[in-house]
Scaffold this motif. Structure first.
Motif, PDB file in Angstrom:
ATOM      1  N   ILE A 181      40.739  52.429  44.460  1.00  0.00           N
ATOM      2  CA  ILE A 181      40.324  53.421  43.462  1.00  0.00           C
ATOM      3  C   ILE A 181      40.353  54.824  44.068  1.00  0.00           C
ATOM      4  CG2 ILE A 181      38.361  54.254  42.096  1.00  0.00           C
ATOM      5  CD1 ILE A 181      37.478  51.255  41.895  1.00  0.00           C
ATOM      6  N   MET A 182      39.783  54.947  45.269  1.00  0.00           N
ATOM      7  CA  MET A 182      39.744  56.267  45.913  1.00  0.00           C
ATOM      8  C   MET A 182      41.151  56.754  46.256  1.00  0.00           C
ATOM      9  SD  MET A 182      36.655  57.207  45.803  1.00  0.00           S
ATOM     10  CE  MET A 182      36.663  58.685  46.825  1.00  0.00           C
ATOM     11  N   SER A 183      42.003  55.853  46.739  1.00  0.00           N
ATOM     12  CA  SER A 183      43.372  56.244  47.097  1.00  0.00           C
ATOM     13  C   SER A 183      44.109  56.799  45.882  1.00  0.00           C
ATOM     14  CB  SER A 183      44.161  55.061  47.647  1.00  0.00           C
ATOM     15  OG  SER A 183      43.474  54.459  48.710  1.00  0.00           O
ATOM     16  N   VAL A 184      43.958  56.107  44.743  1.00  0.00           N
ATOM     17  CA  VAL A 184      44.631  56.550  43.517  1.00  0.00           C
ATOM     18  C   VAL A 184      44.120  57.926  43.099  1.00  0.00           C
ATOM     19  CG1 VAL A 184      44.808  56.113  41.040  1.00  0.00           C
ATOM     20  CG2 VAL A 184      45.168  54.245  42.643  1.00  0.00           C
ATOM     21  N   LEU A 185      42.787  58.101  43.160  1.00  0.00           N
ATOM     22  CA  LEU A 185      42.214  59.362  42.663  1.00  0.00           C
ATOM     23  C   LEU A 185      42.468  60.541  43.600  1.00  0.00           C
ATOM     24  CD1 LEU A 185      38.870  58.211  41.022  1.00  0.00           C
ATOM     25  CD2 LEU A 185      41.019  58.839  39.936  1.00  0.00           C
ATOM     26  N   MET A 186      42.794  60.261  44.856  1.00  0.00           N
ATOM     27  CA  MET A 186      43.129  61.352  45.774  1.00  0.00           C
ATOM     28  C   MET A 186      44.435  62.031  45.365  1.00  0.00           C
ATOM     29  SD  MET A 186      40.781  61.688  48.079  1.00  0.00           S
ATOM     30  CE  MET A 186      41.371  62.432  49.607  1.00  0.00           C
TER      31      MET A 186
ATOM     32  N   LYS B  15      43.640  49.005  36.343  1.00  0.00           N
ATOM     33  CA  LYS B  15      43.793  47.550  36.290  1.00  0.00           C
ATOM     34  C   LYS B  15      45.211  47.139  36.669  1.00  0.00           C
ATOM     35  CE  LYS B  15      43.009  44.890  32.680  1.00  0.00           C
ATOM     36  NZ  LYS B  15      42.662  44.655  31.269  1.00  0.00           N
ATOM     37  N   GLU B  16      46.178  47.898  36.140  1.00  0.00           N
ATOM     38  CA  GLU B  16      47.584  47.595  36.414  1.00  0.00           C
ATOM     39  C   GLU B  16      47.952  47.889  37.863  1.00  0.00           C
ATOM     40  OE1 GLU B  16      51.104  48.961  33.893  1.00  0.00           O
ATOM     41  OE2 GLU B  16      49.341  49.403  32.677  1.00  0.00           O
TER      42      GLU B  16
ATOM     43  N   THR C 298      40.649  42.223  37.946  1.00  0.00           N
ATOM     44  CA  THR C 298      40.090  41.845  36.641  1.00  0.00           C
ATOM     45  C   THR C 298      39.172  42.957  36.137  1.00  0.00           C
ATOM     46  OG1 THR C 298      38.216  40.777  37.687  1.00  0.00           O
ATOM     47  CG2 THR C 298      40.135  39.404  37.228  1.00  0.00           C
ATOM     48  N   ASP C 299      38.913  42.948  34.813  1.00  0.00           N
ATOM     49  CA  ASP C 299      38.032  43.933  34.180  1.00  0.00           C
ATOM     50  C   ASP C 299      36.683  44.040  34.877  1.00  0.00           C
ATOM     51  OD1 ASP C 299      40.006  44.204  32.349  1.00  0.00           O
ATOM     52  OD2 ASP C 299      38.700  44.029  30.586  1.00  0.00           O
ATOM     53  N   GLY C 300      36.039  42.878  35.034  1.00  0.00           N
ATOM     54  CA  GLY C 300      34.672  42.856  35.551  1.00  0.00           C
ATOM     55  C   GLY C 300      34.593  43.403  36.966  1.00  0.00           C
ATOM     56  N   ASN C 301      35.515  42.938  37.777  1.00  0.00           N
ATOM     57  CA  ASN C 301      35.574  43.376  39.163  1.00  0.00           C
ATOM     58  C   ASN C 301      35.774  44.888  39.267  1.00  0.00           C
ATOM     59  OD1 ASN C 301      35.810  43.354  41.886  1.00  0.00           O
ATOM     60  ND2 ASN C 301      37.554  41.970  41.989  1.00  0.00           N
TER      61      ASN C 301
END
Lengths: 211, 98
Positions: free
Chosen positions: B20-25, B36-37, B42-45
């Motif tokens: 998540i952090m890598s993507v948002l950087m 998710k893609e 999964t959604d919950g995770n």
């Protein structure tokens, strides 16, 4: 989720996610090469079959006649240009799908969608603008319009794929502006901008990233 | 050596949070379905890790409506950017020290 033990692996994963989420790298150089070949083929068809080896000088001829009398010629030229566009898009999709599959990546991802939106907005604007030019009989501005808006579309899309696409866009814009200065040889600028530049770009990209 | 390891931030220790952090950087905003893609979770995770990062003020949630459908997108906070950059630097130092 398991923790990552090795810092090197962790860094590698981070860099990969950063790259995959911000740049679409399945764009193949071969699609550039083929787009160039299609553009040149399209120009040859226009020159020999539609414009009768240039004996129909499209600029002056179109101006001397009413729009109605040249409508068949116009439709043939539009059809020719659309065929080049569709073949180029089809080859871009085909070669990109092949490259993505080889690398085990998806073609349809958040970043490829961003790329497409950023590419298509300037491109569609240009397409509509050029249609308006055609309807208003500004034939000499059609090739410059196509080249300039295509260049802007590449420039915009370059942020989401290989940086070289940005520079190809710049060259297309320069070619477009130059063709506006020399409207009587628009077809040569078409061959250079859509044909030769694409072939050089495609060859260069293929050599650099895919062989 | 010990200093370096203790400097590594506990917040980023799971694969999903790192992702998540890598993507948002490198992306100004990113929405739930795109995460998710990209990260293949999964959604919950995904939701629980996003929540955890939000509570630690590493990321910001922007709730919008596209038509009638709610669309939640995320971006990194200044603190998050700073801490994650530090985390990357620590990793590099650690590799160099080996």
């Amino acid at each position: 989720m398991e923790n990552i033990n090795s810092s090197a692996d962790e860094l590698k994963t981070i860099r990969k996610i950063m790259e995959d989420s911000s740049r679409f790298l399945s764009l193949s150089g071969l699609s550039g090469l083929f787009a160039g070949l299609f553009a040149i083929a399209g120009a040859l068809v226009a020159w020999f079959l539609i414009l009768n080896r240039g004996s129909i000088h499209y600029d002056e001829y179109f101006h001397s006649l009413s729009a109605k009398e040249t409508s068949i010629l116009r439709l043939q030229l539009i059809g020719d240009a659309l065929a080049v566009l569709l073949l180029s898009i089809a080859s871009a999709l085909w070669f990109s799908a092949r490259k993505a599959e080889k690398a085990g990546k998806n073609l349809w991802t958040p970043v490829s969608r961003r790329l497409l939106v950023n590419f298509l907005i300037p491109l569609a604007t240009g397409g509509i603008f050029v249609l308006i030019l055609l309807l208003q009989n500004h034939i000499q501005l059609i090739v410059p319009g196509l080249l300039i808006f295509y260049g802007l579309a590449l420039l915009n899309a370059g942020k989401f794929t290989y940086g070289e696409v940005f520079y190809l866009g710049l060259l297309e814009i320069i070619t477009g502006l130059a063709s506006a200065i020399f409207p009587s040889i628009g077809i040569l600028f078409w061959v250079f901008g859509f044909g030769i530049l694409h072939i050089i770009y495609g060859f260069f990209m293929y050599r650099k990233y895919e062989s | 050596m010990k200093d370096l390891i203790s400097g590594l931030n506990k917040i980023f220790e799971s694969r999903v949070r790192l992702g998540i952090m890598s993507v948002l950087m490198v992306n100004d905003t990113y929405d739930f379905n795109s995460f998710k893609e990209t990260l293949d979770v999964t959604d919950g995770n995904l939701a629980s890790h996003l929540k955890a990062l939000e509570e630690k003020k590493m990321i910001r949630v922007n709730k919008q409506f596209i038509g009638r459908k709610p669309n939640t997108s995320y971006s990194v906070t200044d603190d998050g950017r700073q801490l994650f950059s530090q985390h990357l630097k620590n990793l590099e130092d650690l590799i160099r020290a080996q």
